[in-house]
Motif scaffolding. Structure first.
Motif, short mmCIF file in Angstrom:
data_model
loop_
_atom_site.label_atom_id
_atom_site.label_comp_id
_atom_site.label_asym_id
_atom_site.label_seq_id
_atom_site.Cartn_x
_atom_site.Cartn_y
_atom_site.Cartn_z
N SER A 41 -61.19 5.87 -22.83
CA SER A 41 -60.86 7.04 -23.24
C SER A 41 -59.98 6.95 -24.53
CB SER A 41 -60.29 7.85 -22.21
OG SER A 41 -60.95 8.34 -21.11
N ARG A 42 -60.42 7.40 -25.55
CA ARG A 42 -59.63 7.37 -26.86
C ARG A 42 -58.31 8.07 -26.82
NH1 ARG A 42 -60.90 5.45 -31.88
NH2 ARG A 42 -59.03 5.96 -33.61
N THR A 43 -57.05 7.37 -27.25
CA THR A 43 -55.77 8.03 -27.04
C THR A 43 -55.36 7.85 -28.47
OG1 THR A 43 -54.81 5.69 -26.61
CG2 THR A 43 -55.34 7.01 -24.67
N VAL A 44 -55.86 7.38 -29.35
CA VAL A 44 -55.22 7.52 -30.88
C VAL A 44 -56.15 8.27 -31.86
CG1 VAL A 44 -54.47 5.66 -32.83
CG2 VAL A 44 -54.29 5.07 -30.37
N SER A 45 -55.36 8.74 -32.64
CA SER A 45 -56.31 9.69 -33.62
C SER A 45 -57.16 8.74 -34.72
CB SER A 45 -55.34 10.55 -34.39
OG SER A 45 -54.22 9.77 -35.01
N GLU A 46 -58.18 9.40 -35.29
CA GLU A 46 -59.06 8.54 -36.01
C GLU A 46 -58.26 8.09 -37.36
OE1 GLU A 46 -61.91 7.69 -35.41
OE2 GLU A 46 -62.45 8.76 -33.67
N GLY A 47 -58.69 7.07 -37.74
CA GLY A 47 -57.94 6.52 -39.19
C GLY A 47 -56.82 5.77 -38.86
N VAL A 48 -56.27 5.55 -37.75
CA VAL A 48 -55.07 4.68 -37.50
C VAL A 48 -55.36 3.31 -37.27
CG1 VAL A 48 -53.25 4.38 -35.71
CG2 VAL A 48 -53.93 6.54 -36.27
N ALA A 49 -54.87 2.40 -38.35
CA ALA A 49 -55.03 0.99 -38.08
C ALA A 49 -54.26 0.41 -37.03
CB ALA A 49 -54.52 0.12 -39.16
N ALA A 50 -54.91 -0.99 -36.44
CA ALA A 50 -54.25 -1.54 -35.19
C ALA A 50 -54.35 -3.17 -35.46
CB ALA A 50 -54.85 -0.99 -34.02
N TRP A 51 -53.49 -3.74 -34.94
CA TRP A 51 -53.45 -5.30 -34.96
C TRP A 51 -53.42 -5.58 -33.67
CZ3 TRP A 51 -48.64 -8.57 -34.93
CH2 TRP A 51 -49.09 -9.86 -35.39
N ASN A 52 -54.51 -6.55 -33.15
CA ASN A 52 -54.69 -6.95 -31.84
C ASN A 52 -54.63 -8.41 -31.69
OD1 ASN A 52 -55.25 -6.50 -29.14
ND2 ASN A 52 -57.41 -6.23 -29.54
N PRO A 53 -53.62 -9.09 -31.72
CA PRO A 53 -53.70 -10.84 -31.56
C PRO A 53 -53.79 -10.79 -29.96
CG PRO A 53 -51.25 -9.89 -32.02
CD PRO A 53 -52.25 -8.82 -32.52
N VAL A 54 -54.37 -11.73 -29.28
CA VAL A 54 -54.61 -11.86 -28.16
C VAL A 54 -53.38 -12.64 -27.38
CG1 VAL A 54 -56.09 -12.52 -26.28
CG2 VAL A 54 -56.94 -11.88 -28.31
N PHE A 55 -52.95 -13.62 -28.12
CA PHE A 55 -51.95 -14.63 -27.87
C PHE A 55 -50.73 -14.59 -28.76
CE2 PHE A 55 -56.12 -16.11 -26.88
CZ PHE A 55 -56.04 -16.49 -25.28
N ASP A 56 -49.74 -15.12 -28.00
CA ASP A 56 -48.20 -15.35 -28.78
C ASP A 56 -48.02 -16.92 -28.38
OD1 ASP A 56 -47.13 -14.92 -26.47
OD2 ASP A 56 -46.30 -13.00 -27.12
N VAL A 57 -46.86 -17.31 -29.23
CA VAL A 57 -46.44 -18.64 -28.85
C VAL A 57 -44.98 -18.61 -28.62
CG1 VAL A 57 -46.02 -20.73 -29.91
CG2 VAL A 57 -48.10 -19.75 -30.54
N THR A 58 -44.64 -19.02 -27.32
CA THR A 58 -43.18 -19.01 -26.84
C THR A 58 -42.63 -20.46 -27.16
OG1 THR A 58 -43.87 -17.79 -24.96
CG2 THR A 58 -41.78 -19.18 -24.87
N PRO A 59 -41.44 -20.76 -28.04
CA PRO A 59 -40.83 -21.95 -28.42
C PRO A 59 -40.48 -22.66 -27.15
CG PRO A 59 -39.90 -19.91 -29.72
CD PRO A 59 -40.83 -19.42 -28.51
N HIS A 60 -40.58 -23.96 -26.99
CA HIS A 60 -40.15 -24.65 -25.96
C HIS A 60 -38.66 -24.49 -25.52
CE1 HIS A 60 -37.80 -27.72 -28.43
NE2 HIS A 60 -38.94 -27.47 -29.33
N ALA A 61 -37.87 -24.01 -26.57
CA ALA A 61 -36.25 -23.89 -26.24
C ALA A 61 -36.26 -22.73 -25.42
CB ALA A 61 -35.69 -23.47 -27.63
N LEU A 62 -37.02 -21.95 -25.15
CA LEU A 62 -36.98 -20.67 -24.19
C LEU A 62 -37.64 -20.91 -23.02
CD1 LEU A 62 -37.81 -17.65 -26.52
CD2 LEU A 62 -35.62 -18.50 -26.13
N ILE A 63 -37.94 -22.16 -22.45
CA ILE A 63 -38.68 -22.48 -21.31
C ILE A 63 -37.98 -23.21 -20.46
CG2 ILE A 63 -40.80 -23.45 -20.22
CD1 ILE A 63 -42.30 -22.85 -23.09
N ASP A 64 -37.68 -22.94 -19.20
CA ASP A 64 -36.85 -23.83 -18.19
C ASP A 64 -37.59 -24.84 -17.65
OD1 ASP A 64 -33.95 -22.63 -18.03
OD2 ASP A 64 -35.23 -20.84 -18.01
N ALA A 65 -38.95 -24.64 -17.49
CA ALA A 65 -39.75 -25.45 -16.80
C ALA A 65 -41.06 -25.35 -17.01
CB ALA A 65 -39.48 -25.64 -15.47
#
Length: 357
Positions: free
Chosen positions: A307-331
């Protein structure tokens, strides 16, 4: 300890079934309201299922691709392994192109090529089937090992937050990050489980809470945008996520939204755990800056449940992944062990220079 865990009680779902002539894939686009299996009789059908997210999760993608090679082998007439390798290569390339970020896909296909290369003359079809079975069985064993290792880091009485789906639906069984949660619940270390909905495909809302429900594990669904507020409330002590690629310096590519969870966790003193098999480690990629980030159709952001929730003509950016820097990871937890506070040196010590394909 792993022997505390009743695996039969906490692992009911299987997304990949091999019948001997076809690969049956639980169509995850239809969950939780319909449990339907796609029957794939050719490798291109498997590639289409991977691309369309009917099967998803890095380990499951690799397993499905391995069986896709078996199906491709059944479709060619060749008496010798060398001829078969040439004939199969176009199908392997199409399978590899189905999803570019998950390193398990190319890893599994490399294993299938290597299995074929070890055969001289006849028997190559049987060798490919044995390798596909081995990839699946090894993944299940690795998940159970990771579950026990990751759970051992969690203090009894803890709450955890997870993102996307990293359970049996994404693997051969038990799961990676969800395997840690299953093990933690079984060992009474985890008292509360929260799952982010994971827009735009809602893997957390449609898959994770459903899967936990099958095992009798209570989970509370939250909007992705509620995560920082949840952390501030003190109800969670760990964020536990999976990975689609782990770089040589410990940077991690995972489902979009993981990076912002890591930032919020660090700010609130919540620990952050990444759980993935060693096949997800890519020591040939120095850092997350070098990872190709898959982008999908922007139209996926224009609708919810068709079901469409956005009006026609609106642009969207849809990256599927992101990168978490190692400095933010505990294990980082793999079946080979746990790397706390990962960096290039600790990754090198654990994995050497082994490169993913």
């Amino acid at each position: 300890m792993a022997d505390d865990i009743d695996y039969a009680r906490y692992d009911h779902v299987r997304p990949i079934r091999w019948t001997g002539t076809a690969l049956e894939l639980l169509d995850q686009r239809k969950l939780p309201f319909a449990v339907d299996y796609l029957s794939c009789t050719g490798s291109d059908e498997v590639a289409a299922a991977i691309h369309s997210l009917a099967v998803r999760g890095a380990p499951a993608i690799g397993i499905a691709a391995a069986w896709g090679v078996v199906l491709a082998a059944n479709a060619i007439e060749s008496a010798g392994a060398a001829e078969a390798a040439t004939a199969l290569e176009p199908a392997l390339q199409r399978l590899n192109a189905a999803r570019p970020t998950a390193v398990n896909l190319s890893w599994a296909l490399a294993r299938m090529r290597a299995a074929l290369a070890r055969v001289e003359g006849e028997g190559w079809r049987e060798a490919l089937e044995r390798e596909a079975r081995a990839i699946a069985s090894e993944d299940l064993a690795a998940n159970r090992r990771m579950g026990a290792l990751g759970a051992s880091l969690i203090e009894p009485g803890s709450g955890v937050l997870t993102h996307c789906n990293t359970g049996s639906l994404a693997t051969a069984g038990f799961g990676t990050a969800l395997g840690v949660i299953r093990a933690g619940v079984a060992q009474r270390r985890i008292d509360a489980v929260f799952a982010g909905e994971t827009r735009p495909w809602l893997q957390g809302a449609r898959l994770t809470v459903w899967e936990l429900q099958q095992d009798g594990i209570d989970a509370t669904l939250i909007a992705d945008s509620a995560a920082a507020h949840l952390m501030k409330s003190g109800q969670v002590q760990w964020v536990v996520v999976g990975a689609d690629r782990i770089c040589a310096n410990g940077d991690v590519a995972n489902k979009i939204g993981t990076y912002q969870l890591a930032i919020a966790a660090r700010h609130h003193g919540v620990k952050f755990m990444v759980v993935a098999p060693s096949s997800t480690v890519d020591m040939a990629t120095a850092s997350g800056d070098l990872i190709e980030i898959e982008e999908r159709d922007p139209a996926e952001l224009h609708a919810v449940g068709g079901s469409r929730t956005v009006s026609e003509g609106v642009a969207a950016w849809n990256p599927v992944f992101d990168v978490t820097p190692h400095a933010l990871i505990d294990a980082i937890v793999t079946e080979q062990g746990t790397i706390e506070h990962p960096d290039a040196a600790s990754m090198q010590a654990a994995f050497g220079t082994r490169a993913a394909p």
